[in-house]
Scaffold this active site. Structure first.
Site, PDB file in Angstrom:
ATOM      1  N   SER A  32      12.004  -3.916   0.374  1.00 40.28           N
ATOM      2  CA  SER A  32      11.283  -3.599  -0.746  1.00 40.28           C
ATOM      3  C   SER A  32      11.426  -4.410  -2.145  1.00 40.28           C
ATOM      4  O   SER A  32      12.310  -5.090  -2.440  1.00 40.28           O
ATOM      5  CB  SER A  32      11.554  -2.395  -1.616  1.00 40.28           C
ATOM      6  OG  SER A  32      11.273  -1.198  -0.346  1.00 40.28           O
ATOM      7  N   CYS A 175      -0.199   4.053   1.955  1.00 37.82           N
ATOM      8  CA  CYS A 175      -0.868   3.786   3.283  1.00 37.82           C
ATOM      9  C   CYS A 175      -0.798   2.222   3.981  1.00 37.82           C
ATOM     10  O   CYS A 175      -0.847   2.275   5.285  1.00 37.82           O
ATOM     11  CB  CYS A 175      -2.428   4.043   3.007  1.00 37.82           C
ATOM     12  SG  CYS A 175      -2.667   5.925   2.778  1.00 37.82           S
TER      13      CYS A 175
END
Length: 236
Positions: A32, A175
């Site tokens: 991340s 998404c």
């Protein structure tokens, strides 16, 4: 090969995820942006763990909607872009260095940004399906709304509720990552895959539930992988 400093504990989310872990065909390790957990050494250690346990490993780092997320948190456009560029430059270096140290031929270990998948037909199909589900599937929408609220908790002044813009950017970010939670084998052409992260995937409860609805493929698994004390080989 670079020296490894950490061993890891591995917790497959379900018994079927354990089967996929035991198969050892492929692992995707998510890295991340803007997360201090992913130091240079830890990224290398995670890659080394992956190579010990799987035939193929992909280190995939998030590089989509980073500027937009900083804007949503209140940074001006210039500062948001500058922070995103700085963070992604460092993240790319960590992944690139890990691959160069452990598998310079890239025969088993690959590093790539999430944006590299945008032209992949399977990824595109899943991404389109997720957009449709946001508008039509109440269960998926409820989970996504909880994710938005959780992400912005303690990040907004006086715990204000997220604005429409903040919600939209957060949902786009979720998404963009979700296809790798759904069916990495279809995207990367591997027989099975374990998605590895140091926290429970936010969609795991939904994706691995029984019955109809949005579900991970039978060849997709998830495991929580966290550093274990030195000398503890559990999960290696």
């Amino acid at each position: 090969m670079a020296a490894e400093t950490e061993t890891f504990s591995v917790r497959p989310y379900t018994s079927h995820c354990q089967v996929i872990r035991d198969e050892g065909a492929h692992a995707v390790i998510g890295i991340s942006s803007g997360n201090s957990y992913f130091s240079h050494q830890r990224v290398t250690d995670l890659a080394a763990w992956g190579l010990r346990n799987f035939e193929q490993v992909d280190l995939i780092y998030t590089d989509l909607y980073i500027t937009e997320m900083y804007e949503a948190l209140g940074y001006g456009l210039h500062d948001a872009h500058r922070k995103a560029v700085k963070n992604l430059r460092g993240l790319r270096a960590k992944v690139t260095n890990a691959v160069a140290a452990l598998d310079p031929d890239r025969s088993r270990l690959r590093g790539r940004p999430l944006s590299a998948l945008l032209d992949n037909p399977a990824y595109q199909q899943m991404r389109t399906s997720l957009d449709h589900l946001l508008a039509t599937d109440p269960a998926f929408l409820r989970v996504c709304d909880r994710l938005v609220e959780a992400f912005f908790t303690n990040k907004l002044p006086d715990c204000d509720p997220p604005t429409g813009r903040q919600r939209d950017v957060c949902l786009a970010y979720v998404c963009a990552e979700a296809p790798l939670f759904l069916d990495t084998p279809a995207i990367l052409g591997v027989p099975s895959s374990l998605n590895c992260y140091h926290q429970l995937l936010p969609l795991a409860e939904l994706l691995y539930a029984r019955g109809p609805g949005l579900r991970a493929s039978r060849n997709q698994g998830h495991a929580i992988i966290t550093p274990s004390p030195q000398g503890d080989s559990h999960g290696c």
